[in-house]
Design a protein around this motif. Structure first.
Motif, PDB file in Angstrom:
ATOM      1  N   SER A 127       0.962  -1.391  -0.207  1.00 54.66           N
ATOM      2  CA  SER A 127       0.352   0.021  -0.125  1.00 54.66           C
ATOM      3  C   SER A 127       0.574   1.168  -0.373  1.00 54.66           C
ATOM      4  O   SER A 127       1.096   2.252  -0.937  1.00 54.66           O
ATOM      5  N   LEU A 128       1.967   1.285   0.624  1.00 56.15           N
ATOM      6  CA  LEU A 128       3.028   2.759   0.969  1.00 56.15           C
ATOM      7  C   LEU A 128       3.002   2.547  -1.149  1.00 56.15           C
ATOM      8  O   LEU A 128       3.540   3.367  -0.579  1.00 56.15           O
ATOM      9  N   ALA A 129       4.173   1.457  -0.641  1.00 58.07           N
ATOM     10  CA  ALA A 129       4.629   1.779  -2.243  1.00 58.07           C
ATOM     11  C   ALA A 129       3.736   1.795  -3.419  1.00 58.07           C
ATOM     12  O   ALA A 129       4.186   2.771  -4.026  1.00 58.07           O
ATOM     13  N   ARG A 130       2.133   1.934  -3.459  1.00 61.70           N
ATOM     14  CA  ARG A 130       1.020   2.006  -4.396  1.00 61.70           C
ATOM     15  C   ARG A 130       1.456   3.909  -4.310  1.00 61.70           C
ATOM     16  O   ARG A 130       1.544   5.041  -4.629  1.00 61.70           O
ATOM     17  N   ASP A 131       1.015   4.618  -3.460  1.00 64.57           N
ATOM     18  CA  ASP A 131       0.714   5.441  -2.603  1.00 64.57           C
ATOM     19  C   ASP A 131       1.775   6.501  -3.155  1.00 64.57           C
ATOM     20  O   ASP A 131       2.012   7.814  -4.030  1.00 64.57           O
ATOM     21  N   LEU A 132       3.769   6.011  -3.150  1.00 66.00           N
ATOM     22  CA  LEU A 132       4.502   6.266  -4.000  1.00 66.00           C
ATOM     23  C   LEU A 132       4.788   6.617  -5.278  1.00 66.00           C
ATOM     24  O   LEU A 132       5.273   7.873  -5.848  1.00 66.00           O
ATOM     25  N   ASP A 133       4.019   5.356  -5.519  1.00 63.27           N
ATOM     26  CA  ASP A 133       4.079   5.605  -6.792  1.00 63.27           C
ATOM     27  C   ASP A 133       2.400   6.683  -7.601  1.00 63.27           C
ATOM     28  O   ASP A 133       2.772   7.161  -8.474  1.00 63.27           O
ATOM     29  N   MET A 134       1.778   6.514  -6.890  1.00 59.35           N
ATOM     30  CA  MET A 134       0.332   7.794  -7.457  1.00 59.35           C
ATOM     31  C   MET A 134       0.973   9.230  -6.831  1.00 59.35           C
ATOM     32  O   MET A 134       0.364   9.792  -7.806  1.00 59.35           O
ATOM     33  N   ALA A 135       2.056   9.382  -6.324  1.00 57.07           N
ATOM     34  CA  ALA A 135       2.381  10.838  -5.926  1.00 57.07           C
ATOM     35  C   ALA A 135       3.624  10.805  -7.052  1.00 57.07           C
ATOM     36  O   ALA A 135       3.970  11.767  -6.633  1.00 57.07           O
ATOM     37  N   GLY A 136       3.638  10.001  -7.458  1.00 55.55           N
ATOM     38  CA  GLY A 136       5.021  10.828  -8.462  1.00 55.55           C
ATOM     39  C   GLY A 136       6.270  10.510  -8.113  1.00 55.55           C
ATOM     40  O   GLY A 136       6.900  11.051  -8.971  1.00 55.55           O
ATOM     41  N   SER A 137       7.051  10.043  -7.284  1.00 53.16           N
ATOM     42  CA  SER A 137       7.741  10.022  -6.609  1.00 53.16           C
ATOM     43  C   SER A 137       8.724   9.217  -7.583  1.00 53.16           C
ATOM     44  O   SER A 137       8.866   8.334  -7.941  1.00 53.16           O
TER      45      SER A 137
END
Length: 404
Positions: free
Chosen positions: A208-218
């Motif tokens: 879930s954390l990894a997906r958040d980073l992906d969604m944020a465009g990091s």
């Protein structure tokens, strides 16, 4: 009867005086030997190796090590501090990898005049007292300076466009949020987000954390946490196959991270992390001789190439051990133990040197603490640290020894 009463009185006086005539002096090693054994053992080897140079004897007193395992539990660490205070031969506590136990105990340590010396714990507030008394010293990374190494590497040298701070929810993580954000703002960098995670997180939470980073465009992340959580989070990041560079605090080097996370995953994430600027293959003759002697004495801890896991703990432990030796020489063994501890704290601020360590030469490494002198109890500075990585053989290679 008179002789018997006299003997009992002598014994009582000796006990009340804190065993001033003790023939030994003790250093308590308080660290996590359960989940981060590599760091705890590296600190221990470094300390023991430093005292090997004086035969473990200071002014006729044998220096003994009391090895304790707080298991990353602040309450256990607190009990060790309480045990220390009741020991009439105990002169100082040597801390381990984790900052949270000592952040929690900081006021207790200073109020009771416990000499606490830190060869790893990095949380910035530890050596900065809000009261007049301050008996905590550090020869290690100071998080108020860590940001000045990690952040410029990410946003200036490597030109990261969108940075996520991935922080363990703890006093250590919160301390790093302040210093990392402050440094980014100083550099005029505003494209960042902050994400906290709970310790011992599950793979589902990590995904879930990894997906958040992906969604944020990091495109880059700065990780502050320990090795077990890093292994879980980095595995989840690898599964997403997102293009992300990881810049990490050195918490990943204190446990079994290099055996838990394959080189392929580390390379996919372009993982680098902060370390002291050491080099096991140094060309300095004195340092090379010292390292050869230590590797021979503690051969079970070194590999065939003379490498020791969690090397930051070893280098800091050794150099800090040399400073402890110098301070102990200024302590009057005839005094009661409370006075000896106070003398030790004062002596730490009066070390002149130069003392030749493995990382550097130390001249006046510490000074009396005052709020307007916040680095008084810090022996190292920004220039003593480099970015590093694991090589193909799972050895840590610093920028001093490798050009990346």
């Amino acid at each position: 009867m008179v002789l018997r009463v006299f003997a009992l009185l002598c014994a009582l006086i000796g006990a009340l005086s804190g065993a001033a005539s003790a023939e030994s002096v003790k250093l308590y090693l308080d660290a996590d030997r359960t989940s981060n054994y590599a760091s705890a053992r590296a600190i221990e080897v470094g300390m023991r190796a430093a005292f090997d140079e004086v035969g473990h004897v200071i002014d006729g007193r044998v220096v003994e090590f009391v090895v304790l395992d707080h298991r990353a539990n602040a309450r256990r660490s607190q009990r060790h501090l309480q045990q220390f205070l009741t020991d009439p031969e105990a002169i100082a506590v040597v801390g381990g990898l984790h900052s949270p136990p000592y952040l929690r105990a900081k006021d207790y340590v200073n109020e009771n005049g416990i000499p606490l010396v830190l060869p790893w714990s990095a949380a910035a507030p530890l050596t900065r007292s809000e009261t007049e008394r301050n008996s905590i010293f550090r020869l290690s990374l100071d998080d108020s300076k860590a940001a000045k190494i990690i952040v410029p590497q990410a946003v200036e040298t490597d030109q990261c466009q969108n940075v996520s701070l991935v922080l363990w929810r703890s006093g250590w993580g919160e301390s790093n949020e302040k210093t990392m954000v402050s440094e980014m703002q100083t550099l005029g960098f505003e494209a960042y987000t902050v994400r906290y995670f709970a310790g011992n997180l599950s793979m589902a939470d990590a995904v879930s954390l990894a997906r958040d980073l992906d969604m944020a465009g990091s495109d880059c992340a700065i990780y502050v946490g320990n090795s077990a959580d890093a292994a879980t989070i980095f595995a989840a990041l690898s599964e997403t196959q997102m293009a992300l560079r990881i810049y990490s605090h050195w918490g990943v080097t204190g446990g079994n991270f290099e055996t838990q996370v394959p080189a392929q995953v580390r390379d996919e994430l372009a993982l680098t992390f902060i370390q002291p600027c050491f080099d096991f293959d140094t060309g300095d003759a004195l340092t090379a001789e010292r390292l050869e002697t230590v590797a021979r004495t503690y051969r079970e801890d070194f590999d065939a190439n003379g490498y020791l896991r969690a090397p930051a703990g070893f280098f800091h432990g050794f150099d800090l051990g040399l400073l402890l030796i110098e301070a102990l020489r200024q302590v009057d063994p005839r005094a009661d133990i409370a006075t000896q501890r106070a003398m030790f704290v004062a002596a730490m601020t009066q070390i002149e040197g130069p003392i030749s360590g493995l990382l550097r030469s130390y001249s006046s490494p510490f000074s009396p603490y005052a709020p307007d002198n916040p680095d008084a109890h810090e022996a190292l500075d920004v220039g003593d640290f480099c970015m590093a990585r694991f090589d193909a053989d799972d050895r840590i290679v610093t920028a001093r020894a490798d050009s990346f």
